[in-house]
Design a protein around this motif. Structure first.
Motif: not given
Ligand code: NAP
Ligand code: GCO
Length: 288
Positions: A205, A216, A210
């Motif tokens: 993280k 991602r 995020s």
């Protein structure tokens, strides 16, 4: 007619999984034990071996473990000889041990390049060379190499790893070509992005909580929108080690959640809240 499931059994076989104190190696060894094999594993130092032995004990698996650096031919020869004395000659070799160094190529020192090539490509050569004589004599054997998405694709900072894993794909094909006549099958497992200590830095993280950008990115490239788990690979590992795959040789079987078939979507379209509940893989790096 024997039941087809019997073809996936490994009863009475001796399996050596290299670098198997934790991570994918521990998962492969666990699957092999459940399929009936006797387990031998090595790791780079005694602390890892001891902690690996306690992991196996917790799982109810009686494993033989010893220190052995896969890049050292003399240590590998001694390991193979000791396993033969204690468990019998090796029927299944999984060349799992591996390292990665994520460094831009123009900044990579030659020593760093050589270390990755040594462990990830020369190590599998040394270990396969050590087990082949007994497999030839028995006219039977399974050698399974740990390939990677980087056996097919490149990306920034992993030049040595990709060169090694690409070479390992061709070593897989060459062992198949040279030793298939002795009923020895050499194939490779090609995992996608799996949640293990090796990929932990890519999933950490960010300071603000995020998602890591690479996390991602990988989810946007994976149809299932998740990282693989070590248990996702256990079935394929057993299949490639069992009589069920006796007519498969020289293949890299990709087990990647579809990454290699999918152009991917805009990472910005992902909804991070969908992944919040996901538990981290529990194969911790025992020497953290
Ligand atoms: P890992 O968590 O880093 O475990 C690798 C194991 O190999 C560690 O126990 C490591 O010990 C050991 N090792 C390193 N150098 C060694 C040497 N010279 N001799 C003996 N053992 C040595 O890796 P992993 O994620 O489980 O991956 C296992 C294999 O699958 C690797 O070959 C990797 O390249 C490949 N792979 C992984 C992924 C993935 O997403 N995780 C995907 C594709 C392929 P240390 O703790 O000292 O390093
Ligand atoms: C990376 C990752 C990958 C995985 C695996 C993908 O830095 O891109 O570590 O290399 O480990 O090899 O298949």
């Amino acid at each position: 007619m024997a039941n087809i499931i019997d073809k996936f059994r490994l009863d009475g076989k001796v399996a050596w999984i290299t670098g198997a104190s934790y991570g994918l190696g521990l998962a492969y060894a666990t699957a092999y034990a459940e399929a009936g094999a006797k387990i031998a594993f090595n790791d780079i130092n005694q602390e890892l071996v001891d902690r690996g032995l306690s992991e196996y004990k917790k799982l109810g698996i009686e494993a033989y473990g010893a220190v052995c650096d896969v890049t050292k031919e003399d240590q590998v020869a001694k390991f193979v000889s000791d396993v033969k004395a204690k468990l019998g000659s090796i029927d299944i070799l999984v060349n799992n041990a591996g390292i990665i160094k994520r460094i831009p190529m123009h900044e990579m020192k030659i020593e760093e390049w050589n270390q990755v090539i040594n462990v990830d490509l020369t190590g599998p050569f040394i270990c396969a060379k050590a087990v082949l004589p007994d497999m030839i004599e028995k006219q039977s054997g399974k050698i399974i190499n740990a390939c990677s998405m980087m056996s097919e694709f490149g990306r920034e900072t992993v030049s040595a790893y990709a060169a090694a894993k690409g070479g390992l794909k061709m070593l897989t094909r060459n062992i198949c070509s040279e030793y298939g006549q002795f009923n020895i099958q050499c194939n490779a497992i090609g995992p996608g992005y799996i949640a293990t200590p090796q990929t932990a830095p890519l999933r950490e993280k960010q300071a603000d909580g995020s998602m890591h950008p690479f996390d991602r990115f990988i989810r946007s490239k994976t149809p299932a929108q998740r990282w693989g788990k070590t248990e996702d690979l256990m079935g394929l590992a057993v299949f490639l080690a069992s009589p069920a795959s006796d007519f498969i040789n020289g293949q890299v079987v990709y087990i990647d959640g579809g990454i290699s078939a999918y152009i991917g979507q805009d990472p910005g379209n992902l909804d991070p809240s969908k992944f919040a509940a996901e538990e981290e893989d529990d194969t911790i790096k025992v020497n953290d």
